[in-house]
Design a protein around this motif. Structure first.
Motif, PDB file in Angstrom:
ATOM      1  N   LEU A  28       0.830  -1.210   0.000  1.00  0.00           N
ATOM      2  CA  LEU A  28       0.000   0.000   0.000  1.00  0.00           C
ATOM      3  C   LEU A  28       0.861   1.256   0.000  1.00  0.00           C
ATOM      4  CD1 LEU A  28      -2.852  -1.008   2.478  1.00  0.00           C
ATOM      5  CD2 LEU A  28      -2.879  -1.023  -0.017  1.00  0.00           C
ATOM      6  N   LEU A  29       1.976   1.216   0.736  1.00  0.00           N
ATOM      7  CA  LEU A  29       2.879   2.370   0.739  1.00  0.00           C
ATOM      8  C   LEU A  29       3.456   2.605  -0.651  1.00  0.00           C
ATOM      9  CD1 LEU A  29       4.679   1.651   4.124  1.00  0.00           C
ATOM     10  CD2 LEU A  29       3.141   3.573   3.648  1.00  0.00           C
ATOM     11  N   ILE A  30       3.747   1.525  -1.368  1.00  0.00           N
ATOM     12  CA  ILE A  30       4.254   1.647  -2.738  1.00  0.00           C
ATOM     13  C   ILE A  30       3.206   2.307  -3.628  1.00  0.00           C
ATOM     14  CG2 ILE A  30       4.827   0.287  -4.804  1.00  0.00           C
ATOM     15  CD1 ILE A  30       6.360  -1.617  -2.883  1.00  0.00           C
ATOM     16  N   ARG A  31       1.956   1.917  -3.474  1.00  0.00           N
ATOM     17  CA  ARG A  31       0.888   2.538  -4.277  1.00  0.00           C
ATOM     18  C   ARG A  31       0.781   4.027  -3.964  1.00  0.00           C
ATOM     19  NH1 ARG A  31      -3.645  -2.238  -3.447  1.00  0.00           N
ATOM     20  NH2 ARG A  31      -2.315  -3.899  -4.255  1.00  0.00           N
ATOM     21  N   TYR A  32       0.880   4.402  -2.682  1.00  0.00           N
ATOM     22  CA  TYR A  32       0.858   5.819  -2.321  1.00  0.00           C
ATOM     23  C   TYR A  32       2.051   6.546  -2.938  1.00  0.00           C
ATOM     24  CZ  TYR A  32      -2.774   5.208   1.265  1.00  0.00           C
ATOM     25  OH  TYR A  32      -3.942   4.955   1.927  1.00  0.00           O
ATOM     26  N   ALA A  33       3.227   5.923  -2.881  1.00  0.00           N
ATOM     27  CA  ALA A  33       4.438   6.555  -3.408  1.00  0.00           C
ATOM     28  C   ALA A  33       4.320   6.797  -4.912  1.00  0.00           C
ATOM     29  CB  ALA A  33       5.659   5.682  -3.101  1.00  0.00           C
ATOM     30  N   VAL A  34       3.836   5.813  -5.638  1.00  0.00           N
ATOM     31  CA  VAL A  34       3.663   5.975  -7.087  1.00  0.00           C
ATOM     32  C   VAL A  34       2.620   7.054  -7.367  1.00  0.00           C
ATOM     33  CG1 VAL A  34       2.909   4.823  -9.211  1.00  0.00           C
ATOM     34  CG2 VAL A  34       4.462   3.650  -7.635  1.00  0.00           C
ATOM     35  N   ALA A  35       1.544   7.066  -6.593  1.00  0.00           N
ATOM     36  CA  ALA A  35       0.508   8.084  -6.775  1.00  0.00           C
ATOM     37  C   ALA A  35       1.062   9.486  -6.503  1.00  0.00           C
ATOM     38  CB  ALA A  35      -0.683   7.797  -5.864  1.00  0.00           C
ATOM     39  N   LEU A  36       1.908   9.630  -5.472  1.00  0.00           N
ATOM     40  CA  LEU A  36       2.518  10.932  -5.182  1.00  0.00           C
ATOM     41  C   LEU A  36       3.432  11.360  -6.321  1.00  0.00           C
ATOM     42  CD1 LEU A  36       3.411  10.795  -1.379  1.00  0.00           C
ATOM     43  CD2 LEU A  36       1.794  12.319  -2.504  1.00  0.00           C
ATOM     44  N   SER A  37       4.200  10.419  -6.853  1.00  0.00           N
ATOM     45  CA  SER A  37       5.079  10.741  -7.981  1.00  0.00           C
ATOM     46  C   SER A  37       4.258  11.210  -9.177  1.00  0.00           C
ATOM     47  CB  SER A  37       5.918   9.526  -8.365  1.00  0.00           C
ATOM     48  OG  SER A  37       6.658   9.796  -9.534  1.00  0.00           O
ATOM     49  N   ALA A 122      -2.944  13.695   5.500  1.00  0.00           N
ATOM     50  CA  ALA A 122      -2.238  14.384   4.406  1.00  0.00           C
ATOM     51  C   ALA A 122      -2.315  13.586   3.108  1.00  0.00           C
ATOM     52  CB  ALA A 122      -0.781  14.618   4.795  1.00  0.00           C
ATOM     53  N   LEU A 123      -2.277  12.256   3.209  1.00  0.00           N
ATOM     54  CA  LEU A 123      -2.355  11.433   2.010  1.00  0.00           C
ATOM     55  C   LEU A 123      -3.742  11.486   1.381  1.00  0.00           C
ATOM     56  CD1 LEU A 123      -0.352   8.237   3.014  1.00  0.00           C
ATOM     57  CD2 LEU A 123       0.385  10.109   1.546  1.00  0.00           C
ATOM     58  N   LEU A 124      -4.755  11.680   2.190  1.00  0.00           N
ATOM     59  CA  LEU A 124      -6.114  11.706   1.672  1.00  0.00           C
ATOM     60  C   LEU A 124      -6.472  13.032   1.007  1.00  0.00           C
ATOM     61  CD1 LEU A 124      -7.985   9.889   4.577  1.00  0.00           C
ATOM     62  CD2 LEU A 124      -7.334   8.961   2.355  1.00  0.00           C
ATOM     63  N   LEU A 125      -5.745  14.077   1.350  1.00  0.00           N
ATOM     64  CA  LEU A 125      -6.078  15.400   0.782  1.00  0.00           C
ATOM     65  C   LEU A 125      -5.418  15.638  -0.540  1.00  0.00           C
ATOM     66  CD1 LEU A 125      -5.943  17.550   3.995  1.00  0.00           C
ATOM     67  CD2 LEU A 125      -7.941  16.629   2.865  1.00  0.00           C
TER      68      LEU A 125
END
Length: 125
Positions: A28-37, A122-125
């Motif tokens: 899940l952290l990887i998915r967040y990281a890719v989404a942030l990128s 912060a990730l949800l916003l």
């Protein structure tokens, strides 16, 4: 086709650290990281696929990393690349490039948030 993702040692350390601090699993952290990128993708900064073989990082299966959202990640990464990508270019090349860039953003988000609750908010916003 390559269905294995090898991360850098830095990405492994950040994922391990965030997992122990938040309880959020590395996939899940990887998915967040890719989404942030992808969120922070600027058209003037071209991202290059990673072809380097990381030996000290995590080794993860494509299905574990993207799960049922593989087509969504592929579509977003193709859109960001601005060209059609072959399956081999998409995974692990471009996916890993976005992961390596996004993991730094994810670590910075956690550091500035200071705790789990603010981090998730912060990730949800």
């Amino acid at each position: 086709m390559n269905f294995t993702l090898k991360t850098s040692k830095y990405a492994k350390e950040i994922l391990t650290q965030l997992h122990s601090s938040t309880g959020i699993t590395p996939n899940l952290l990887i998915r967040y990281a890719v989404a942030l990128s992808l969120k922070n993708n600027k058209s003037d900064v071209e991202i290059q696929p990673i072809v380097k073989d990381f030996t000290d990082g995590l080794v993860l299966n494509r299905n574990t990393v993207t799960g049922e959202h593989d087509y969504v990640f592929r579509a977003m990464i193709t859109q960001a690349a601005g060209k059609e990508l072959t399956d081999e270019q998409y995974f692990p090349g471009y996916f890993n490039a976005h992961l390596e860039r996004g993991i730094r953003s994810l670590a910075a988000e956690y550091k500035s948030a200071g705790n789990y609750e603010r981090f998730v908010r912060a990730l949800l916003l």
